[in-house]
Design a protein around this motif. Sequence first.
Motif, PDB file in Angstrom:
ATOM      1  N   TRP A 129       0.868  -1.177  -0.037  1.00  0.00           N
ATOM      2  CA  TRP A 129      -0.084   0.039   0.052  1.00  0.00           C
ATOM      3  C   TRP A 129       0.809   1.289   0.049  1.00  0.00           C
ATOM      4  O   TRP A 129       0.755   2.120  -0.777  1.00  0.00           O
ATOM      5  CB  TRP A 129      -0.781   0.018   1.199  1.00  0.00           C
ATOM      6  N   ARG A 141       0.696   4.043  -2.960  1.00  0.00           N
ATOM      7  CA  ARG A 141       0.519   5.283  -2.565  1.00  0.00           C
ATOM      8  C   ARG A 141       1.628   6.247  -2.995  1.00  0.00           C
ATOM      9  O   ARG A 141       1.360   7.510  -3.657  1.00  0.00           O
ATOM     10  CB  ARG A 141       0.423   5.663  -0.925  1.00  0.00           C
ATOM     11  N   LEU A 173      -7.856  -0.150  -4.651  1.00  0.00           N
ATOM     12  CA  LEU A 173      -7.988   1.196  -4.044  1.00  0.00           C
ATOM     13  C   LEU A 173      -7.022   2.063  -4.507  1.00  0.00           C
ATOM     14  O   LEU A 173      -7.245   3.276  -4.735  1.00  0.00           O
ATOM     15  CB  LEU A 173      -7.753   0.892  -2.380  1.00  0.00           C
ATOM     16  N   HIS A 208      -7.854   4.446  -7.654  1.00  0.00           N
ATOM     17  CA  HIS A 208      -8.374   5.660  -7.349  1.00  0.00           C
ATOM     18  C   HIS A 208      -7.581   6.846  -6.890  1.00  0.00           C
ATOM     19  O   HIS A 208      -7.868   7.968  -7.110  1.00  0.00           O
ATOM     20  CB  HIS A 208      -9.285   5.461  -6.156  1.00  0.00           C
ATOM     21  N   LEU A 209      -5.989   6.406  -6.543  1.00  0.00           N
ATOM     22  CA  LEU A 209      -5.360   7.451  -6.378  1.00  0.00           C
ATOM     23  C   LEU A 209      -4.922   8.222  -7.592  1.00  0.00           C
ATOM     24  O   LEU A 209      -4.633   9.404  -7.853  1.00  0.00           O
ATOM     25  CB  LEU A 209      -3.819   6.654  -5.496  1.00  0.00           C
ATOM     26  N   GLU A 246      -7.816   9.962  -9.139  1.00  0.00           N
ATOM     27  CA  GLU A 246      -8.093  11.409  -8.427  1.00  0.00           C
ATOM     28  C   GLU A 246      -7.102  12.302  -8.784  1.00  0.00           C
ATOM     29  O   GLU A 246      -7.296  13.444  -9.403  1.00  0.00           O
ATOM     30  CB  GLU A 246      -7.797  11.122  -6.939  1.00  0.00           C
ATOM     31  N   ASP A 306     -11.616   8.200   3.095  1.00  0.00           N
ATOM     32  CA  ASP A 306     -10.266   8.207   3.758  1.00  0.00           C
ATOM     33  C   ASP A 306      -9.961   6.801   2.951  1.00  0.00           C
ATOM     34  O   ASP A 306     -10.122   5.496   3.485  1.00  0.00           O
ATOM     35  CB  ASP A 306      -9.986   8.265   5.257  1.00  0.00           C
ATOM     36  N   LEU A 307      -9.207   6.824   2.091  1.00  0.00           N
ATOM     37  CA  LEU A 307      -8.535   5.523   1.328  1.00  0.00           C
ATOM     38  C   LEU A 307      -7.642   4.853   2.378  1.00  0.00           C
ATOM     39  O   LEU A 307      -7.704   3.647   2.410  1.00  0.00           O
ATOM     40  CB  LEU A 307      -7.919   6.006  -0.003  1.00  0.00           C
ATOM     41  N   ASP A 308      -6.915   5.486   3.120  1.00  0.00           N
ATOM     42  CA  ASP A 308      -5.972   4.748   4.058  1.00  0.00           C
ATOM     43  C   ASP A 308      -7.015   4.045   5.114  1.00  0.00           C
ATOM     44  O   ASP A 308      -6.413   2.832   5.263  1.00  0.00           O
ATOM     45  CB  ASP A 308      -5.092   5.767   4.857  1.00  0.00           C
ATOM     46  N   LEU A 334     -10.001   2.963   4.658  1.00  0.00           N
ATOM     47  CA  LEU A 334     -10.568   1.913   3.864  1.00  0.00           C
ATOM     48  C   LEU A 334      -9.699   0.806   3.647  1.00  0.00           C
ATOM     49  O   LEU A 334     -10.058  -0.270   3.706  1.00  0.00           O
ATOM     50  CB  LEU A 334     -11.169   2.456   2.507  1.00  0.00           C
ATOM     51  N   PHE A 335      -8.377   0.843   3.272  1.00  0.00           N
ATOM     52  CA  PHE A 335      -7.360  -0.223   3.036  1.00  0.00           C
ATOM     53  C   PHE A 335      -7.233  -0.916   4.453  1.00  0.00           C
ATOM     54  O   PHE A 335      -7.349  -2.184   4.377  1.00  0.00           O
ATOM     55  CB  PHE A 335      -6.097   0.700   2.714  1.00  0.00           C
TER      56      PHE A 335
END
Length: 328
Positions: free
Chosen positions: A183, A187, A242, A245-246, A249, A298-300, A302-303
């Motif tokens: 992750w 990121r 996930l 989506h980064l 975005e 918050d993607l973090d 959700l991860f």
Amino acid sequence: MTVSGPPYQRIAADLRRRITGGELAPGDRLPSTRQIARDWNVALATATKVLALLHAEGLVRARPRVGTVVAGAPEPAPSAGAGAGQPAGGSRQSRTGTEHELTRQRVVRAGIEIADTEGLDGLSMRGVAARLGVSAMSPYRYVDGKEHLVVLMADEAYGEEGYPDAPPPDWRAHLELVGRTLWRLHRRHPWLAQVTPLTRPLPLANLATHADRSLAALDGLGFTDAEMLDRQILLYAHVQGLATHLESEARAAATSGLSDEEWMERQGPAMDAMVTSGRYPTFGRVLGTLTETGYDLDLDALFELGLGYLLDSVAADSARRQRGAAPA
């Protein structure tokens, strides 16, 4: 003062004037290559040369997932006879020296820097050459083209973090370590999510290191090899899913010029109409409540939530297997 010369030099001069004049302060974001191409009606390759020239002058720097920003303490603009008309890389003599120092590693790292700030759509072989200050064909001595370069970039990126020689003794902690490591890498490099589709995996040595650690954590829990591989793929898919989506975005922000808050404000009337239409009672109630109380995607978080569910499932399936039952 009007600057003559190729379009990229004229655009760079305008941005340089805004930086040295204080209109753009340290940390301010510059237009992306797409914005430059659109606003000045030039090709993406020309826009890339603009940012490469300013980067070579030390006026700007790349900030991952933000873009190109003004560097601290910008120096005065060079005079017309002191390099303002020089292409990225400086004089012919310094350009030749750069050519001699060029390596595959430098080409790959330049590609990663561009992809981190501009996405894979903004990556080109010409752009890499411009960033390195070498001739357009020089990178081809080290990579076959953009597709080959992206593969090398992905392998390099996946190799930026490794693991301790002695893994955590607990399988769950071991899998958590792998998941969180992947992750962090995605990121840091959001474009990675586009490179390795599950159905057409690439033979990347450094990515295989992460897969090997996942399988090692699962080994001994009672699964067959196929069941172990399924769960390793699910862990990677959770990270990759996930992470897409980064990149999306960042691309949306670059193309629209809108922040997340500005974009949501524009969607407000349409969202309100859905909530009050009565066609989606539960969705409408939940969205209406969260509009009042506030909700941050918050993607973090959700991860971590998804990782916990995945590991709970592995634990439950392993317990069933050890009781002699098939996993769910």
